[in-house]
Design a protein around this motif. Structure first.
Motif, PDB file in Angstrom:
ATOM      1  N   CYS A   1       0.848  -1.195   0.000  1.00 37.55           N
ATOM      2  CA  CYS A   1       0.000   0.000   0.000  1.00 37.55           C
ATOM      3  C   CYS A   1       0.885   1.246   0.000  1.00 37.55           C
ATOM      4  O   CYS A   1       1.733   1.412   0.880  1.00 37.55           O
ATOM      5  N   PRO A   2       0.709   2.161  -0.957  1.00 38.19           N
ATOM      6  CA  PRO A   2       1.525   3.369  -1.015  1.00 38.19           C
ATOM      7  C   PRO A   2       1.391   4.256   0.225  1.00 38.19           C
ATOM      8  O   PRO A   2       2.357   4.892   0.653  1.00 38.19           O
TER       9      PRO A   2
ATOM     10  N   GLU B   1       0.872   3.185   3.276  1.00 35.30           N
ATOM     11  CA  GLU B   1       1.677   2.514   4.297  1.00 35.30           C
ATOM     12  C   GLU B   1       3.169   2.784   4.088  1.00 35.30           C
ATOM     13  O   GLU B   1       3.914   2.984   5.039  1.00 35.30           O
ATOM     14  N   THR B   2       3.605   2.779   2.839  1.00 36.19           N
ATOM     15  CA  THR B   2       5.006   3.064   2.532  1.00 36.19           C
ATOM     16  C   THR B   2       5.377   4.465   2.995  1.00 36.19           C
ATOM     17  O   THR B   2       6.402   4.668   3.650  1.00 36.19           O
ATOM     18  N   THR B   3       4.528   5.445   2.682  1.00 38.54           N
ATOM     19  CA  THR B   3       4.787   6.825   3.095  1.00 38.54           C
ATOM     20  C   THR B   3       4.830   6.931   4.611  1.00 38.54           C
ATOM     21  O   THR B   3       5.745   7.537   5.177  1.00 38.54           O
ATOM     22  N   LEU B   4       3.857   6.335   5.274  1.00 41.92           N
ATOM     23  CA  LEU B   4       3.816   6.393   6.733  1.00 41.92           C
ATOM     24  C   LEU B   4       5.015   5.679   7.359  1.00 41.92           C
ATOM     25  O   LEU B   4       5.519   6.103   8.399  1.00 41.92           O
ATOM     26  N   PHE B   5       5.491   4.620   6.728  1.00 34.78           N
ATOM     27  CA  PHE B   5       6.685   3.926   7.222  1.00 34.78           C
ATOM     28  C   PHE B   5       7.890   4.871   7.216  1.00 34.78           C
ATOM     29  O   PHE B   5       8.690   4.875   8.142  1.00 34.78           O
ATOM     30  N   LEU B   6       8.003   5.678   6.175  1.00 37.25           N
ATOM     31  CA  LEU B   6       9.153   6.572   6.042  1.00 37.25           C
ATOM     32  C   LEU B   6       9.062   7.791   6.954  1.00 37.25           C
ATOM     33  O   LEU B   6      10.087   8.311   7.394  1.00 37.25           O
ATOM     34  N   ILE B   7       7.856   8.266   7.227  1.00 35.18           N
ATOM     35  CA  ILE B   7       7.691   9.450   8.086  1.00 35.18           C
ATOM     36  C   ILE B   7       6.803   9.102   9.273  1.00 35.18           C
ATOM     37  O   ILE B   7       5.944   9.879   9.670  1.00 35.18           O
ATOM     38  N   ASN B   8       7.057   7.964   9.888  1.00 31.56           N
ATOM     39  CA  ASN B   8       6.170   7.395  10.906  1.00 31.56           C
ATOM     40  C   ASN B   8       6.216   8.079  12.261  1.00 31.56           C
ATOM     41  O   ASN B   8       5.682   7.576  13.221  1.00 31.56           O
ATOM     42  N   ASP B   9       6.838   9.191  12.349  1.00 32.79           N
ATOM     43  CA  ASP B   9       6.978   9.845  13.642  1.00 32.79           C
ATOM     44  C   ASP B   9       6.872  11.351  13.449  1.00 32.79           C
ATOM     45  O   ASP B   9       7.351  11.885  12.455  1.00 32.79           O
ATOM     46  N   CYS B  10       6.271  11.998  14.402  1.00 28.00           N
ATOM     47  CA  CYS B  10       6.129  13.461  14.332  1.00 28.00           C
ATOM     48  C   CYS B  10       7.493  14.127  14.171  1.00 28.00           C
ATOM     49  O   CYS B  10       7.635  15.091  13.424  1.00 28.00           O
ATOM     50  N   CYS B  11       8.491  13.592  14.840  1.00 26.28           N
ATOM     51  CA  CYS B  11       9.839  14.156  14.781  1.00 26.28           C
ATOM     52  C   CYS B  11      10.362  14.152  13.337  1.00 26.28           C
ATOM     53  O   CYS B  11      10.948  15.132  12.884  1.00 26.28           O
ATOM     54  N   LYS B  12      10.137  13.074  12.612  1.00 31.59           N
ATOM     55  CA  LYS B  12      10.609  12.991  11.219  1.00 31.59           C
ATOM     56  C   LYS B  12       9.897  14.010  10.342  1.00 31.59           C
ATOM     57  O   LYS B  12      10.518  14.635   9.483  1.00 31.59           O
ATOM     58  N   VAL B  13       8.614  14.186  10.571  1.00 34.29           N
ATOM     59  CA  VAL B  13       7.859  15.168   9.792  1.00 34.29           C
ATOM     60  C   VAL B  13       8.392  16.568  10.070  1.00 34.29           C
ATOM     61  O   VAL B  13       8.560  17.379   9.154  1.00 34.29           O
ATOM     62  N   LEU B  14       8.703  16.848  11.334  1.00 36.32           N
ATOM     63  CA  LEU B  14       9.234  18.164  11.687  1.00 36.32           C
ATOM     64  C   LEU B  14      10.633  18.382  11.122  1.00 36.32           C
ATOM     65  O   LEU B  14      10.991  19.491  10.732  1.00 36.32           O
ATOM     66  N   ILE B  15      11.434  17.333  11.056  1.00 39.36           N
ATOM     67  CA  ILE B  15      12.762  17.432  10.436  1.00 39.36           C
ATOM     68  C   ILE B  15      12.603  17.807   8.964  1.00 39.36           C
ATOM     69  O   ILE B  15      13.275  18.712   8.459  1.00 39.36           O
ATOM     70  N   ILE B  16      11.705  17.127   8.270  1.00 40.20           N
ATOM     71  CA  ILE B  16      11.466  17.428   6.856  1.00 40.20           C
ATOM     72  C   ILE B  16      10.967  18.864   6.716  1.00 40.20           C
ATOM     73  O   ILE B  16      11.442  19.617   5.862  1.00 40.20           O
ATOM     74  N   ARG B  17      10.020  19.256   7.575  1.00 43.10           N
ATOM     75  CA  ARG B  17       9.507  20.633   7.548  1.00 43.10           C
ATOM     76  C   ARG B  17      10.647  21.644   7.634  1.00 43.10           C
ATOM     77  O   ARG B  17      10.717  22.596   6.859  1.00 43.10           O
TER      78      ARG B  17
END
Length: 108
Positions: free
Chosen positions: A8-9, A11-27
């Protein structure tokens, strides 16, 4: 090392950014290269060990690159890869949704 990704695409995306911290790093890295201390300060209440682990995982997954300068103390800079930067529309959509949600909560 071979990566095993979900069928599932979403699921793949969520696997890569599965944490709030990772999303904030990308931001934070969407604005350009940042040093470790800048990321730690921006993300807030997160331990150095925790942030380092996330940065290494994101590097392994091809979302960012790490450049180490031979200085004392060592200086390390993080930059999004093209793959990491391609998550911008996802973060833009999350931002818009959050803004709309907050606005609707205030209006009620």
């Amino acid at each position: 090392m071979e990566k095993i990704l979900q069928a599932c695409p979403v699921e793949t995306t969520l696997f890569l950014i599965n944490d709030c911290c990772k999303v904030l790093i990308i931001r934070d890295l969407l604005d350009g290269t940042k040093r470790f201390g800048e990321l730690k300060k921006s993300i807030g209440n997160v331990s150095q060990k925790f942030l380092t682990a996330h940065l290494h995982a994101m590097e392994e997954n091809g979302l960012l690159t790490r450049k180490v300068f031979a200085e004392v103390p060592p200086r390390i800079e993080y930059t999004l890869t093209e793959t990491g930067y391609s998550l911008k529309p996802v973060l833009d959509a999350l931002s818009k949704w959050g803004t709309d949600y907050k606005k609707n909560c205030i209006d009620k």
